[in-house]
Design an enzyme around this catalytic site. Structure first.
Site, PDB file in Angstrom:
ATOM      1  N   LYS A  85      38.473  40.412  30.896  1.00 49.28           N
ATOM      2  CA  LYS A  85      37.613  40.611  32.059  1.00 49.28           C
ATOM      3  C   LYS A  85      36.400  41.441  31.666  1.00 49.28           C
ATOM      4  O   LYS A  85      36.516  42.417  30.911  1.00 49.28           O
ATOM      5  CB  LYS A  85      38.412  41.315  33.163  1.00 49.28           C
ATOM      6  CG  LYS A  85      37.633  41.554  34.449  1.00 49.28           C
ATOM      7  CD  LYS A  85      38.532  42.179  35.507  1.00 49.28           C
ATOM      8  CE  LYS A  85      37.765  42.470  36.793  1.00 49.28           C
ATOM      9  NZ  LYS A  85      38.651  42.982  37.866  1.00 49.28           N
ATOM     10  N   SER A 143      38.305  40.706  42.127  1.00 45.63           N
ATOM     11  CA  SER A 143      37.162  40.620  41.231  1.00 45.63           C
ATOM     12  C   SER A 143      37.508  39.988  39.878  1.00 45.63           C
ATOM     13  O   SER A 143      36.616  39.711  39.078  1.00 45.63           O
ATOM     14  CB  SER A 143      36.610  42.030  40.990  1.00 45.63           C
ATOM     15  OG  SER A 143      37.572  42.843  40.326  1.00 45.63           O
ATOM     16  N   SER A 197      42.382  42.929  43.346  1.00 48.15           N
ATOM     17  CA  SER A 197      41.615  42.096  42.413  1.00 48.15           C
ATOM     18  C   SER A 197      42.419  41.359  41.361  1.00 48.15           C
ATOM     19  O   SER A 197      41.854  40.598  40.579  1.00 48.15           O
ATOM     20  CB  SER A 197      40.544  42.946  41.726  1.00 48.15           C
ATOM     21  OG  SER A 197      39.576  43.375  42.655  1.00 48.15           O
TER      22      SER A 197
END
Length: 432
Positions: free
Chosen positions: A83, A152, A176
């Site tokens: 990520k 996210s 997230s």
């Protein structure tokens, strides 16, 4: 040997086994992932930056290791996505923001360094919402590209769901990991708060930020996080299990399909031998989603003072609103909110005297249409605040044909209990 395009890639466990016995080389595994990315990412936009040449070079190095050395690398040759909230010394790290378009960290985040040391191959950086918060990237849901993959950890969830990689890292401050896992139909594991080191990950709310993982199987998630945490999560798929079905104080936000998914999960576990009963949360948990939201805003307003003071116009309006709301809270109010969180943790711990795990919705329903929002994290906020381990397990599909997940919640620092129950649910879903 490579897996054919258009077919699901191996799970991480299957891939590592093939690499160990020589059925697949590290280069072949990496080439297969890169081929899937090339074929699919023009539509899905899951990747912020790829390391094609570097990952192939590293794969060749790993293929050339002596057998004794290779055996000491538990993740040798496993291609992974990182990520873009994690610093990487060899790739740009943009945190989903134009402020950091040209940012090049000088060192890896600790978690990335540990993964490389274990033999994993960083194939690229997966897209994230702005500063791992609410404002979305352009990533699309692999099941229906007209819908959000959630946020996210949007790029990580989409990359795993589409078969580009078998494993990708995520972070969770509100919802997230669990929410995008539910929307994309993959496993999302948020460990107990503090299990994994966050050094080198751009902070949003330090008392909430938690590193986790998105995978296709519960066993993969347990193994992957166990390597980072230096723990051996023993997964038990048999034996007694006391399950509390928890509608949470936010039940009105759940769609009929999400409610049915929770009911289905409870029924499947009961058929598999678990004892299932309704679990009523203590009163101290009544408004903890609001508490989480306020704490997150307060801490973010401090963490992003430099960006807000110097380049606030380059921040999205939703993120500026979060910072403004946090700045309006005084320090005394923040302390009171943290006290409420502690009371909630103490009260919930008593509930685990009656139940081994809790089951709750992962999201209000299927992934919403459109890309302007990442969806509502209402069903994850409380668990993130309390710090409990959470595992999203895909259970069913809704009326639009998109996945619906259920969250398995365990006691703090008893992640193996949550993972074992999640594995049993996954097995029950797969055999129904």
């Amino acid at each position: 040997m490579r897996w054919p395009m258009g077919t699901p890639p191996p799970t991480a466990e299957e891939l590592l086994r093939s690499l160990r016995v020589g059925e697949l080389s590290c280069v072949e595994a990496t080439e297969s992932c890169l081929a899937a990315i090339e074929a699919l990412d023009g539509t899905l936009h899951a990747w912020e930056e790829l390391a094609a040449d570097a990952s192939l070079a590293r794969a060749a190095e790993l293929d050339g290791l002596a057998e004794a050395h290779a055996a000491r690398l538990p993740l040798r040759g496993l291609p992974i996505g990182i990520k873009d909230a994690f610093d990487t010394e060899d790739l740009p790290t943009r945190y989903g923001s134009p402020l950091y378009r040209n940012h090049r960290p000088t060192a890896d985040a600790v978690a990335v360094a540990l993964l490389r040391r274990a033999g994993a191959i960083v194939i690229g950086k997966a897209k994230t919402a702005e500063f791992a918060c609410m404002h979305p990237a352009d990533t699309r849901n692999p099941i229906d590209p007209r819908r959000t993959p959630g946020g996210s950890s949007s790029g990580s969830a989409a990359a795993v769901a589409a078969g580009m990689v078998s494993v990708a890292t995520g972070t969770q401050t509100a919802g997230s990991i669990v929410r995008p896992a539910s929307y994309c139909g993959v496993v999302g594991y948020k460990p107990t708060f503090g299990t994994l080191p966050t050094a080198g990950v751009k902070p949003l709310s330090p008392s909430l930020d938690t590193i986790g993982v998105l995978t296709r199987r519960v066993d993969d998630a347990a193994f992957f996080v166990g390597i980072l945490a230096r723990r051996d999560f023993v997964i038990e798929k048999a034996g007694s299990l006391r399950v509390g079905v928890c509608s949470t104080p936010y039940w009105d936000a759940a769609t009929p399909a999400s409610r049915q998914a929770l009911s289905d999960a409870a029924r499947l576990l009961e058929a598999a031998g678990a004892t299932v009963a309704d679990a009523v949360l203590p009163q101290a948990c009544d408004n903890l989603a609001d508490v989480q939201s306020a704490i997150m805003s307060y801490e973010a307003s401090l963490a992003y003072v430099p960006e807000y003071q110097t380049r606030r116009n380059d921040l999205s309006e939703p993120f500026r609103d979060i910072l403004a709301a946090g700045a309006a809270l005084g320090g005394a109010r923040y302390v009171a909110l943290q006290s409420q969180a502690e009371q909630g943790r103490h009260a919930l711990a008593a509930l685990f005297d009656r139940f081994d795990v809790l089951l709750a919705p992962s999201a209000p329903g299927e992934a919403p249409a459109g890309l302007a929002s990442t969806g509502d994290p209402i069903f994850s906020r409380m668990w993130t605040l309390l710090g409990n381990p959470c595992v999203n397990v895909p259970v069913s599909t809704g009326p639009a044909g998109l996945p619906l997940g259920v969250t398995v919640i365990g006691p703090r620092w008893r992640d193996e209990v949550a993972l074992s129950a999640a594995a049993r649910l996954e097995q029950a879903v797969g055999t129904r």
